[in-house]
Design an enzyme around this catalytic site. Structure first.
Site, short mmCIF file in Angstrom:
data_model
loop_
_atom_site.label_atom_id
_atom_site.label_comp_id
_atom_site.label_asym_id
_atom_site.label_seq_id
_atom_site.Cartn_x
_atom_site.Cartn_y
_atom_site.Cartn_z
N HIS A 108 -4.43 1.56 7.53
CA HIS A 108 -3.05 2.07 7.63
C HIS A 108 -2.84 3.22 6.62
O HIS A 108 -2.29 4.26 6.96
CB HIS A 108 -2.08 0.91 7.36
CG HIS A 108 -0.63 1.28 7.28
ND1 HIS A 108 0.32 0.74 8.12
CD2 HIS A 108 0.05 2.12 6.44
CE1 HIS A 108 1.51 1.25 7.80
NE2 HIS A 108 1.38 2.07 6.79
N GLU A 109 -3.32 3.02 5.38
CA GLU A 109 -3.12 4.04 4.33
C GLU A 109 -3.96 5.28 4.60
O GLU A 109 -3.50 6.41 4.39
CB GLU A 109 -3.42 3.46 2.95
CG GLU A 109 -2.54 2.29 2.52
CD GLU A 109 -1.05 2.51 2.73
OE1 GLU A 109 -0.59 3.66 2.61
OE2 GLU A 109 -0.35 1.54 3.05
N GLY A 112 0.83 -1.20 0.00
CA GLY A 112 0.00 0.00 0.00
C GLY A 112 0.86 1.25 0.00
O GLY A 112 2.00 1.22 0.46
N HIS A 165 -2.33 7.59 6.90
CA HIS A 165 -1.30 8.45 6.29
C HIS A 165 -1.92 9.77 5.83
O HIS A 165 -1.28 10.82 5.92
CB HIS A 165 -0.68 7.77 5.06
CG HIS A 165 0.47 6.87 5.38
ND1 HIS A 165 1.66 7.34 5.87
CD2 HIS A 165 0.63 5.53 5.26
CE1 HIS A 165 2.50 6.33 6.04
NE2 HIS A 165 1.89 5.21 5.68
N CYS A 222 6.02 -0.05 7.18
CA CYS A 222 5.67 1.14 6.41
C CYS A 222 6.87 1.62 5.62
O CYS A 222 7.97 1.67 6.16
CB CYS A 222 5.20 2.24 7.37
SG CYS A 222 4.68 3.73 6.54
N LEU A 223 6.64 1.99 4.36
CA LEU A 223 7.75 2.47 3.54
C LEU A 223 8.33 3.77 4.08
O LEU A 223 9.45 4.14 3.75
CB LEU A 223 7.28 2.65 2.08
CG LEU A 223 6.72 1.38 1.42
CD1 LEU A 223 6.19 1.68 0.03
CD2 LEU A 223 7.78 0.29 1.37
N GLN A 251 3.23 9.97 0.73
CA GLN A 251 4.53 9.29 0.85
C GLN A 251 5.45 9.57 -0.33
O GLN A 251 6.65 9.31 -0.25
CB GLN A 251 4.33 7.78 1.02
CG GLN A 251 3.67 7.43 2.36
CD GLN A 251 3.52 5.94 2.51
OE1 GLN A 251 2.56 5.36 2.04
NE2 GLN A 251 4.49 5.29 3.15
#
Ligand code: NI
Length: 161
Positions: free
Chosen positions: A121-122, A31, A125, A79-80, A36
């Site tokens: 989660h996304e 995701g 963000h 997470c990235l 990001q």
């Protein structure tokens, strides 16, 4: 930092979605939120299809959680934006989300399992929230300390090469 809703999903947003999918698959991740890659728009992409199966990209704009289950689920998240760090996070096990798809059509989607974790989660963000923010203060401090240590070691390894 909060991301802004898009007016509609047009060619510009579709291009953004494509760029995000490319970044996500390259990472690799399941995701990615637009913020990001530095774009503060309420856009996210996901693909939770099992490894080795056909890709199943999901493109989402202006997601809105309509409902969450009382039942909770614990999932190991990464997470990235915080590379290499993973922690177990507890969230509602299921959720119902309204959003605009790639063709600017309004959709609602019932999410469970990995998809439920991923979309929550996304969406976090888009509201400036990271998965570590769901941990207790103590756990979060320890976790970020661990992350900084890992980053330092990585830098040292790189310097030695
Ligand atoms: Ni993330």
């Amino acid at each position: 930092m909060t991301s802004y809703p898009v007016e509609q999903v047009d060619d510009e947003i579709r291009t953004l979605m494509d760029d995000m999918l490319e970044t996500m698959y390259a990472a690799p991740g399941i995701g990615l939120a637009a913020i990001q890659i530095g774009v503060p728009k309420r856009v996210l992409v996901m693909d939770v299809s099992p490894e080795g199966e056909e890709p199943n990209p999901i493109c989402v704009a202006n997601p809105e959680i309509l409902k969450t289950s009382d039942a909770l689920a614990e999932c190991e998240e990464g997470c990235l934006s915080i590379p290499d760090l993973t922690e177990k996070v507890v969230r509602p096990a299921e959720c119902r989300v309204r959003y605009l798809d790639r063709d600017n059509n309004e959709q609602t989607m019932n999410c469970s399992g990995l998809l439920a974790t991923c979309i929550q989660h996304e969406i976090d963000h888009l509201n400036g929230v990271l998965f570590v923010d769901h941990l207790s203060k103590l756990k979060k401090d320890l976790s970020l300390k661990k992350y900084k240590k890992m980053q330092r070691e990585k830098m040292r390894d790189m310097a030695e090469k």
